[in-house]
Scaffold this motif. Structure first.
Motif, mmCIF file in Angstrom:
data_model
loop_
_atom_site.group_PDB
_atom_site.id
_atom_site.type_symbol
_atom_site.label_atom_id
_atom_site.label_comp_id
_atom_site.label_asym_id
_atom_site.label_seq_id
_atom_site.Cartn_x
_atom_site.Cartn_y
_atom_site.Cartn_z
ATOM 1 N N PHE B 156 0.838 -1.204 0.000
ATOM 2 C CA PHE B 156 0.000 0.000 0.000
ATOM 3 C C PHE B 156 0.868 1.247 0.000
ATOM 4 N N ARG B 157 0.338 2.308 -0.591
ATOM 5 C CA ARG B 157 0.948 3.610 -0.365
ATOM 6 C C ARG B 157 0.837 3.874 1.138
ATOM 7 N N ALA B 158 1.932 4.279 1.746
ATOM 8 C CA ALA B 158 1.953 4.391 3.210
ATOM 9 C C ALA B 158 0.897 5.370 3.705
ATOM 10 N N ASP B 159 0.742 6.500 3.009
ATOM 11 C CA ASP B 159 -0.220 7.499 3.497
ATOM 12 C C ASP B 159 -1.649 6.956 3.439
ATOM 13 N N VAL B 160 -1.938 6.161 2.427
ATOM 14 C CA VAL B 160 -3.282 5.605 2.290
ATOM 15 C C VAL B 160 -3.547 4.572 3.381
ATOM 16 N N LEU B 161 -2.580 3.703 3.627
ATOM 17 C CA LEU B 161 -2.782 2.675 4.657
ATOM 18 C C LEU B 161 -2.951 3.322 6.033
ATOM 19 N N ARG B 162 -2.159 4.344 6.289
ATOM 20 C CA ARG B 162 -2.308 5.027 7.584
ATOM 21 C C ARG B 162 -3.674 5.723 7.672
ATOM 22 N N ALA B 163 -4.117 6.287 6.563
ATOM 23 C CA ALA B 163 -5.393 7.018 6.573
ATOM 24 C C ALA B 163 -6.570 6.086 6.862
ATOM 25 N N VAL B 164 -6.585 4.908 6.197
ATOM 26 C CA VAL B 164 -7.752 4.033 6.379
ATOM 27 C C VAL B 164 -7.757 3.408 7.775
ATOM 28 N N HIS B 165 -6.601 3.394 8.436
ATOM 29 C CA HIS B 165 -6.565 2.840 9.786
ATOM 30 C C HIS B 165 -6.780 3.903 10.861
ATOM 31 N N ALA B 166 -6.901 5.161 10.450
ATOM 32 C CA ALA B 166 -6.999 6.243 11.442
ATOM 33 C C ALA B 166 -8.251 6.107 12.310
ATOM 34 N N ASP B 167 -9.317 5.598 11.725
ATOM 35 C CA ASP B 167 -10.574 5.447 12.481
ATOM 36 C C ASP B 167 -10.643 4.132 13.256
ATOM 37 N N GLU B 168 -9.551 3.391 13.267
ATOM 38 C CA GLU B 168 -9.513 2.105 13.963
ATOM 39 C C GLU B 168 -10.633 1.157 13.536
ATOM 40 N N PRO B 169 -10.732 0.895 12.240
ATOM 41 C CA PRO B 169 -11.745 -0.063 11.771
ATOM 42 C C PRO B 169 -11.354 -1.473 12.188
ATOM 43 N N ASP B 170 -12.326 -2.369 12.193
ATOM 44 C CA ASP B 170 -12.049 -3.772 12.456
ATOM 45 C C ASP B 170 -12.332 -4.548 11.172
ATOM 46 N N ALA B 171 -11.289 -4.839 10.422
ATOM 47 C CA ALA B 171 -11.452 -5.507 9.132
ATOM 48 C C ALA B 171 -10.366 -6.552 8.984
ATOM 49 N N THR B 172 -10.716 -7.689 8.371
ATOM 50 C CA THR B 172 -9.688 -8.709 8.154
ATOM 51 C C THR B 172 -8.888 -8.403 6.895
ATOM 52 N N ASP B 173 -9.326 -7.405 6.131
ATOM 53 C CA ASP B 173 -8.782 -7.196 4.790
ATOM 54 C C ASP B 173 -8.439 -5.718 4.605
ATOM 55 N N ASP B 174 -7.134 -5.399 4.686
ATOM 56 C CA ASP B 174 -6.712 -4.001 4.529
ATOM 57 C C ASP B 174 -7.099 -3.431 3.165
ATOM 58 N N ALA B 175 -6.985 -4.262 2.128
ATOM 59 C CA ALA B 175 -7.292 -3.765 0.787
ATOM 60 C C ALA B 175 -8.745 -3.310 0.692
ATOM 61 N N GLY B 176 -9.628 -4.024 1.391
ATOM 62 C CA GLY B 176 -11.040 -3.649 1.373
ATOM 63 C C GLY B 176 -11.260 -2.252 1.925
ATOM 64 N N LEU B 177 -10.485 -1.905 2.931
ATOM 65 C CA LEU B 177 -10.582 -0.553 3.500
ATOM 66 C C LEU B 177 -10.171 0.491 2.468
ATOM 67 N N VAL B 178 -9.139 0.167 1.716
ATOM 68 C CA VAL B 178 -8.641 1.107 0.699
ATOM 69 C C VAL B 178 -9.650 1.228 -0.442
ATOM 70 N N GLU B 179 -10.227 0.109 -0.857
ATOM 71 C CA GLU B 179 -11.269 0.145 -1.890
ATOM 72 C C GLU B 179 -12.443 1.014 -1.423
ATOM 73 N N ALA B 180 -12.770 0.900 -0.131
ATOM 74 C CA ALA B 180 -13.966 1.573 0.389
ATOM 75 C C ALA B 180 -13.856 3.094 0.320
ATOM 76 N N ILE B 181 -12.626 3.627 0.302
ATOM 77 C CA ILE B 181 -12.502 5.086 0.161
ATOM 78 C C ILE B 181 -12.291 5.484 -1.300
ATOM 79 N N GLY B 182 -12.491 4.519 -2.207
ATOM 80 C CA GLY B 182 -12.463 4.852 -3.623
ATOM 81 C C GLY B 182 -11.077 4.867 -4.246
ATOM 82 N N GLU B 183 -10.087 4.408 -3.487
ATOM 83 C CA GLU B 183 -8.733 4.367 -4.054
ATOM 84 C C GLU B 183 -8.575 3.117 -4.922
ATOM 85 N N TRP B 184 -7.605 3.158 -5.809
ATOM 86 C CA TRP B 184 -7.375 2.133 -6.819
ATOM 87 C C TRP B 184 -6.563 0.981 -6.229
ATOM 88 N N VAL B 185 -7.167 -0.209 -6.197
ATOM 89 C CA VAL B 185 -6.460 -1.408 -5.741
ATOM 90 C C VAL B 185 -6.376 -2.377 -6.908
#
Lengths: 211, 211
Positions: B156-185
């Motif tokens: 992941f782009r470091a800034d994107v991975l840090r951003a999607v984890h800022a809200d402390e989501p509970d997800a088994t799939d980091d990529a899904g978090l990135v997809e959910a904000i509309g970023e390209w995976v």
């Protein structure tokens, strides 16, 4: 006692089910020998469907009938069906290249049909995250909730399996045909070790598992 | 040269990522040693996330940082993220219990991110028929067209991975978090041998594959 027959399918176009994989050595026997023997544990008779080029072999497994497959998976199942006696009440379909299906899987599938289902497929719950991809771009994460990966053996009420094949559909999945006419299909517990031999890696894994 | 770091995750609640699997012997080493070494091939630094009970061990792998995992997969990734220097531009997340991921998978995922994707996940095309099941009743056959089964490593782009984890989501799939904000995976080619060690059968298979 219901009359159960099995169709072990190695025929087909060669794309997914042909090729020499059924004759590869595995644990001192051949892949197809494992598959036929497991089927026999639950079936009064076994029909083996092979590519036409295999029919002249002198070392065919000991089964009630050997028939030539067709140009597709479905056509091969139908070739097998034609050799199953009308007395059969339950028919189990199994891939010849799944040598590690235990006899217990066959029994479980057959019992589910005897218990009232039109079809019963061995399957294992999906544990991987799934993505729907367009090109290489992820367009969707697919929930694996309630998703099962289908194996063989698959057991069917004989009349239902014959009926769905009457129109000569081209399908890789017999159970899907049965579902499509609204009949009840259930999953029964498969086995993660029941892998399909599609390449040398699978064969190495199978070899490790039979040891 | 972009600065790449890796987070190798063995922490978590113990349900899916805990337990002693990372310490099991495999080909003369331990599962976690394989995972850390592969990550190191593509990363300037490796952060290893372990169950807190493992932190006192005297035989920890040689990594830049060892941190205690949280109560979920996501919390463990965040514990790792906190130990990754701000200079990192690309962060690769990898399961400690996927010892057979080659260094080439890490490189491919990193390169896809350097090429413009926000995230890149190693994955393999689904080859099994999938059924959606309610209880044990099949309610739907799911098309496997375009479906890929996701593995790690995932870059992941470091800034994107840090951003999607800022809200402390509970997800088994980091990529899904990135997809959910509309970023390209994107998916990059994984490896069918890159199995996750979840039970003794997997370990036997892995042992066969490393031989």
């Amino acid at each position: 006692m219901a009359v159960v027959w099995a169709i072990v399918v190695a025929g087909g176009s060669g794309e997914r089910f042909g090729g020499p994989k059924q004759w590869m050595p595995l644990g001192g026997r051949r892949v197809v020998d494992w598959s036929v023997d497991a089927a026999r544990k639950a079936a009064a008779g076994v029909v083996l469907v092979l590519p036409v080029s295999d029919l002249g072999r002198g070392d065919l497994p000991d089964v009630e009938a050997v028939v030539a497959g067709g140009g597709s998976r479905s056509a091969s199942v139908r070739a097998g069906l034609a050799a199953v006696p009308n007395a059969a009440e339950v028919i189990v379909v199994h891939d010849a290249v799944r040598p590690l299906a235990g006899g217990d899987l066959f029994t479980a599938a057959v019992e589910a049909v005897l218990g009232g289902a039109a079809g019963a497929v061995c399957a294992v719950p999906m544990t991987d995250t799934l993505k729907r991809v367009d090109g290489m771009h992820v367009v969707e994460t697919v929930s694996r909730e309630g998703l099962w990966a289908v194996q063989t053996p698959q057991a069917f009420r004989a009349d239902v399996l014959r009926a769905v094949h009457a129109d000569e559909p081209d399908a890789t999945d017999d159970a899907g045909l049965v579902e499509a006419i609204g009949e009840w299909v259930v999953v029964v517990a498969g086995d993660r070790r029941n892998l399909k031999i599609t390449d040398p890696v699978d064969l190495a894994v199978a070899e490790a598992l039979v040891r």
